[in-house]
Design a protein around this motif. Structure first.
Motif, PDB file in Angstrom:
ATOM      1  N   THR A 141      14.555   4.080   1.586  1.00 16.25           N
ATOM      2  CA  THR A 141      13.512   3.063   0.871  1.00 16.25           C
ATOM      3  C   THR A 141      13.028   1.989   1.696  1.00 16.25           C
ATOM      4  OG1 THR A 141      14.817   3.332  -0.968  1.00 16.25           O
ATOM      5  CG2 THR A 141      13.656   1.469  -1.090  1.00 16.25           C
ATOM      6  N   PHE A 142      11.643   1.820   1.631  1.00 13.79           N
ATOM      7  CA  PHE A 142      11.066   0.668   2.099  1.00 13.79           C
ATOM      8  C   PHE A 142       9.551   0.758   1.605  1.00 13.79           C
ATOM      9  CE2 PHE A 142      10.120   4.544   4.940  1.00 13.79           C
ATOM     10  CZ  PHE A 142       8.948   4.103   5.008  1.00 13.79           C
ATOM     11  N   SER A 143       9.001  -0.381   2.015  1.00 13.20           N
ATOM     12  CA  SER A 143       7.443  -0.748   1.522  1.00 13.20           C
ATOM     13  C   SER A 143       6.725  -1.415   2.560  1.00 13.20           C
ATOM     14  CB  SER A 143       7.233  -1.547   0.231  1.00 13.20           C
ATOM     15  OG  SER A 143       7.858  -2.820   0.370  1.00 13.20           O
ATOM     16  N   VAL A 144       5.435  -1.099   2.600  1.00 12.99           N
ATOM     17  CA  VAL A 144       4.598  -1.483   3.841  1.00 12.99           C
ATOM     18  C   VAL A 144       3.412  -2.059   2.984  1.00 12.99           C
ATOM     19  CG1 VAL A 144       2.951  -0.670   5.649  1.00 12.99           C
ATOM     20  CG2 VAL A 144       5.266   0.667   5.023  1.00 12.99           C
ATOM     21  N   ALA A 145       3.036  -3.504   3.586  1.00 15.64           N
ATOM     22  CA  ALA A 145       1.839  -4.114   3.133  1.00 15.64           C
ATOM     23  C   ALA A 145       0.617  -3.756   3.679  1.00 15.64           C
ATOM     24  CB  ALA A 145       2.198  -5.515   3.203  1.00 15.64           C
ATOM     25  N   LYS A 146      -0.351  -4.053   2.979  1.00 15.36           N
ATOM     26  CA  LYS A 146      -1.642  -3.672   3.242  1.00 15.36           C
ATOM     27  C   LYS A 146      -2.172  -4.476   4.801  1.00 15.36           C
ATOM     28  CE  LYS A 146      -4.431  -2.704  -0.659  1.00 15.36           C
ATOM     29  NZ  LYS A 146      -4.745  -3.176  -1.849  1.00 15.36           N
ATOM     30  N   GLN A 147      -2.704  -3.663   5.611  1.00 16.10           N
ATOM     31  CA  GLN A 147      -2.764  -4.455   7.209  1.00 16.10           C
ATOM     32  C   GLN A 147      -1.410  -4.711   7.931  1.00 16.10           C
ATOM     33  OE1 GLN A 147      -6.104  -7.131   6.494  1.00 16.10           O
ATOM     34  NE2 GLN A 147      -6.601  -6.665   8.739  1.00 16.10           N
ATOM     35  N   GLU A 148      -0.465  -4.219   7.659  1.00 22.58           N
ATOM     36  CA  GLU A 148       0.589  -4.202   8.334  1.00 22.58           C
ATOM     37  C   GLU A 148       0.719  -3.043   9.401  1.00 22.58           C
ATOM     38  OE1 GLU A 148       5.449  -5.651   7.420  1.00 22.58           O
ATOM     39  OE2 GLU A 148       4.164  -3.987   5.937  1.00 22.58           O
ATOM     40  N   ILE A 186       0.727  -1.111   0.178  1.00 29.95           N
ATOM     41  CA  ILE A 186       0.018   0.031   0.223  1.00 29.95           C
ATOM     42  C   ILE A 186       0.799   1.359   0.076  1.00 29.95           C
ATOM     43  CG2 ILE A 186      -0.287   0.146   2.540  1.00 29.95           C
ATOM     44  CD1 ILE A 186      -3.378   0.618   0.972  1.00 29.95           C
ATOM     45  N   LEU A 187       2.178   1.008   0.653  1.00 31.47           N
ATOM     46  CA  LEU A 187       2.852   2.166   0.656  1.00 31.47           C
ATOM     47  C   LEU A 187       4.169   2.007   0.057  1.00 31.47           C
ATOM     48  CD1 LEU A 187       3.677   5.000   1.499  1.00 31.47           C
ATOM     49  CD2 LEU A 187       4.096   4.220   3.838  1.00 31.47           C
ATOM     50  N   ARG A 193       4.805   6.198  -3.255  1.00 34.63           N
ATOM     51  CA  ARG A 193       3.353   6.288  -3.620  1.00 34.63           C
ATOM     52  C   ARG A 193       2.651   5.680  -2.669  1.00 34.63           C
ATOM     53  NH1 ARG A 193       4.174   6.479  -9.317  1.00 34.63           N
ATOM     54  NH2 ARG A 193       2.289   5.512  -9.607  1.00 34.63           N
ATOM     55  N   LEU A 194       1.479   6.030  -2.506  1.00 37.38           N
ATOM     56  CA  LEU A 194       0.619   5.650  -1.535  1.00 37.38           C
ATOM     57  C   LEU A 194      -0.563   4.896  -2.388  1.00 37.38           C
ATOM     58  CD1 LEU A 194      -0.167   6.912   2.022  1.00 37.38           C
ATOM     59  CD2 LEU A 194      -1.989   6.365   0.708  1.00 37.38           C
ATOM     60  N   ASN A 195      -0.946   3.758  -2.256  1.00 38.61           N
ATOM     61  CA  ASN A 195      -1.974   3.032  -2.964  1.00 38.61           C
ATOM     62  C   ASN A 195      -1.868   3.363  -4.372  1.00 38.61           C
ATOM     63  OD1 ASN A 195      -4.233   1.501  -2.997  1.00 38.61           O
ATOM     64  ND2 ASN A 195      -5.747   3.208  -3.078  1.00 38.61           N
TER      65      ASN A 195
END
Lengths: 253, 348
Positions: A25-32, A5-6, A63-65
Motif C-alpha cells: 500500500t502506498f500513494s504518490v503525489a503529483k510531481q513527486e 495521482i497514484l 487507481r491512477l488519476n
C-alpha cells in the motif's frame, strides 16, 4: 487527497505458492519522484508491472488519476509512460522513426527532435538503438516513454549498469522531467541515487513495504535508534574520488 | 492497426530477403539443365500395322531416340505440349517396298533436336531400303513444324519454389520473428501502449499476405522475362490460392511461436515440419518417383496441395473449379492449423 495521482492499496501478486507482492500500500503525489528500493526479488518489478497493466492484479486495488487500473487498463495506458527494465526496440529503425512509431500507437503526431532534445540525444536522431551506449539507450527509453505526454512515468532500474557519469546525467534528465509537471516512479538498487533523487522512498523486502518516508527522515529514524557506523565517517567516498579524477562529463558520446 | 503495419514495413532488409531468397533459388536451379539429356523423343503413329513394324523396331534400336507409339490425336497433343520433339505419321497406305514419302511433325521451338531426329529417321529408312533385295527406292521424310509449348524444368520448379517460400515465410517468419520479439522484451514494451493485441496479429497477417502477393508477382515476372516461364494462368487465382496457403502456414507459425520460448526451441520444430514437405511435396523433383505409401502420405501435405495448385494455375492455366481437390485440401488444413494456433498461442 486531491493531489494524489497514484493510489495503491493491498496489492497482491502470486506466482504459484510464492507471494511476490504481499499487500503493498502506498500513494504518490503529483510531481513527486517516488522511489521503490529493495534487494533483487523483493517484488519491485512485479509491483510496477501490475500498476503498468502488464501483469494481472491478484488482489488489492490500483487507481491512477482516479481510474481503476484493473478494470480500465486501456485508459490507464494512455496516461502513463513506461521504461521497462530490459526492453529493446525494433532493429533497422532510427531513433526518430521509433519515436514516430510509438507516437502512432497512441494516435499522436510527435516531434521526435523535441523529445530527443528532452533527453539530450538530438544529435543521435538518425542513429539506431544498437549503436547507442548504455546510458544513451536508457535516455532513449525515457524519450519513448514520453511520447504520449504521460501524467506518470515509470522507470525500472534506469541506471543499473551505467558508469557514474552517465548515472548523474540521467538524474539530471529525470529531475527536469519532474520540473515539467510529471510524476516519476522509479526503482533502484542504489541508495545514494534514491537519496539524491527521490522525495520519498518505499523500501520493499519479501513482497512487503517495510519502510516508507523521505530519505532524510529514514536516516534520522535510524540514527535516533542509536545506530552508528563502525567506521569513521569520511567526508568523501571512493565515488567522489573517481569523479574527481575522471570528471563529470559524459563519456559515451 | 496502421501503426502496427508500419512496424513490419519498416523492416526493409527482411522484406528484401523474403523476395530475394526464392529468386536466388530459381537462378541457382534455373541454369541447371535437368531436362537437356540429349535424347530425342519421337512419337510414332503407326497406321500401317505389320507393314511398318520392322521400321518401328529399327527406330527403337536407336539409342538417341526415345520412341513412343500412340494414335494420331494423342501424339499430336503431346507434341503441342512439348512432350515430343517430333511425331512421325505412318499412313495405312505405307508400303516400304514402293517409292513413298513420310510426314513428320516437328516441334518448332526445338529445331536442333528436330533436325537430329529427322536425320536419324532418314538414315534408318535408308538403311532398311538398302537391305532389301532388290534394294527399294528411297523413302523421303518430309517435316512440318508445329507450334508447341515446351514445358521445361523451370516451369515445374518456379511454382514449387514459390509455394515453398510461402511456407518458409509463414512458418519461419512468424515463429522466429515472434519469439524474438517476445524474448527481447519488445512485445512487453508494446503492451504498455494502447495498441490492441488483435490489431497486432492482424497487422502481422496482413503484412505477410501483402508480401505473398509481391512475391508471386515478382517471381512470375522474373520467370517470364528471364527464364521463358510458360505462364498462362491468372494472377487472381494465383493470389487466392497463394493466400489460402499462406494462412495455413502463418497459423502453423503462430502455433510454433506459442509453444516456444526461444529461437533454440523454434528452429528444430520449424525444421521438422518444413523439411519433409520441402523435399517430398514435389517442389524440386516430381513426386512420381516416390514409393507408393510415401506418395500417398505426401498427397495430404499442405505444401503438396499448394504447389500442385500453383503449378496448375501457372502452367496449365487451370481454373479454380479444376483445382477443387487442392482448394479443399488447403481449406481443411487451414481450419485445422488455425484451431491449433488458437489453442497453442501464448503472448507471454
Amino acid at each position: 487527497m486531491t493531489d494524489t495521482i497514484l493510489e495503491v492499496r493491498n496489492l497482491v501478486k502470486r506466482y504459484g505458492d510464492l507471494v511476490a507482492v504481499d499487500g503493498v500500500t502506498f500513494s504518490v503525489a503529483k510531481q513527486e519522484i517516488f522511489g521503490i528500493l529493495g534487494p533483487n526479488g523483493a517484488g519491485k518489478t512485479s509491483t510496477l508491472e501490475m500498476i503498468e497493466t502488464l501483469r494481472p492484479i491478484d488482489g488489492g486495488e490500483v487507481r491512477l488519476n482516479d481510474i481503476e487500473v484493473r478494470t480500465h487498463a486501456q485508459e490507464v495506458k494512455r496516461l502513463i509512460g513506461v521504461q521497462l527494465q530490459s526492453s529493446s526496440f525494433f532493429d533497422k529503425l532510427n531513433l526518430s522513426e521509433l519515436l514516430l512509431l510509438f507516437g502512432e500507437m497512441y494516435g499522436r503526431q510527435v516531434d521526435p527532435l523535441q523529445l530527443l532534445k528532452e533527453v539530450e540525444l538530438e544529435d543521435k536522431a538518425k542513429a539506431q538503438v544498437v549503436h547507442l551506449s548504455g546510458g544513451q539507450k536508457q535516455r532513449f527509453s525515457i524519450a519513448a516513454a514520453l511520447v504520449n505526454e504521460p501524467l506518470v512515468i515509470f522507470l525500472d532500474e534506469p541506471t543499473t549498469g551505467l558508469d557514474p557519469q552517465s548515472r548523474r546525467h540521467l538524474w539530471g534528465v529525470i529531475k527536469r522531467i519532474r520540473s515539467e509537471g510529471k510524476t516519476v516512479v522509479i526503482t533502484t538498487h542504489y541508495m545514494e541515487e534514491a537519496e539524491e533523487l527521490c522525495d520519498r522512498v518505499a523500501i520493499m523486502d519479501q513482497g512487503k513495504i517495510i519502510a516508507l518516508d523521505q530519505p532524510q527522515e529514514l536516516v534520522r529514524q535510524l540514527l535516533s535508534r542509536g545506530f552508528s557506523k563502525n567506521r569513521v565517517e569520511r567526508l568523501a567516498s571512493l565515488e567522489d574520488v573517481f569523479l574527481d579524477l575522471t570528471g563529470h562529463s559524459l563519456r559515451d558520446e | 492497426m496502421i501503426a502496427s503495419l508500419k512496424i513490419f514495413f519498416r523492416q526493409r532488409e527482411a522484406i528484401l530477403w523474403t523476395l530475394l531468397f526464392p529468386l536466388f533459388m530459381i537462378f541457382l536451379f534455373g541454369f541447371v539443365k535437368f531436362d537437356g539429356l540429349g535424347r530425342v523423343t519421337v512419337g510414332v503413329v503407326n497406321d500401317a500395322g505389320g507393314k511398318a513394324a520392322p521400321f518401328v523396331e529399327a527406330l527403337k534400336e536407336v539409342r538417341t531416340l526415345k520412341v513412343i507409339e500412340g494414335n494420331r490425336t494423342e501424339e499430336l497433343t503431346q507434341l503441342g505440349k512439348g512432350e515430343r520433339e517430333m511425331v512421325v505419321i505412318i499412313p495405312a497406305s505405307f508400303d516400304p517396298s514402293s517409292n513413298d514419302s513420310l510426314l513428320a511433325y516437328v516441334n518448332d521451338e526445338k529445331p536442333q533436336e528436330a533436325q537430329l531426329g529427322a536425320l536419324i529417321l532418314q538414315r534408318v529408312m535408308d538403311e532398311q531400303a538398302f537391305r532389301r533385295s532388290p534394294p527399294a527406292n528411297r523413302i523421303v521424310l518430309w517435316t512440318q513444324p508445329v507450334k508447341s509449348r515446351n514445358l521445361t524444368y523451370i516451369d515445374f520448379l518456379l511454382p514449387g519454389v514459390l509455394s515453398m517460400s510461402i511456407m518458409q515465410m509463414g512458418i519461419f517468419g512468424v515463429a522466429f520473428g515472434f519469439v524474438s520479439l517476445k524474448k527481447r522484451g519488445i512485445l512487453r514494451r508494446l503492451w504498455v501502449t494502447p495498441m490492441k493485441p488483435d490489431d497486432f496479429i492482424l497487422a502481422q497477417v496482413a503484412f505477410r499476405l501483402i508480401i505473398v502477393m509481391m512475391q508471386i508477382l515478382v517471381m512470375i515476372l522474373v520467370g517470364v522475362y528471364f527464364f521463358d516461364l510458360h505462364f498462362i494462368g491468372s494472377f487472381g487465382s494465383l493470389f487466392l490460392v497463394g493466400m489460402l496457403g499462406a494462412v495455413v502456414f502463418l497459423a502453423m507459425g503462430f502455433a510454433l511461436a506459442g509453444i516456444s520460448k526461444s529461437e533454440d526451441q523454434v528452429a528444430p520444430l520449424a525444421n521438422i515440419i518444413s523439411l519433409p514437405m520441402m523435399l517430398l511435396s514435389g517442389i524440386f523433383f516430381s513426386r512420381s518417383n516416390l514409393p507408393g505409401f510415401v506418395h500417398t502420405i505426401t498427397d495430404f501435405f499442405p505444401l503438396t496441395y499448394l504447389a500442385d495448385g500453383m503449378r496448375g494455375i501457372a502452367i496449365d492455366g487451370a481454373t479454380l473449379a479444376q483445382l477443387t481437390p487442392q482448394l479443399l485440401g488447403l481449406g481443411i488444413w487451414c481450419i485445422v492449423a488455425c484451431a491449433v494456433a488458437v489453442k497453442m498461442f501464448r503472448w507471454e
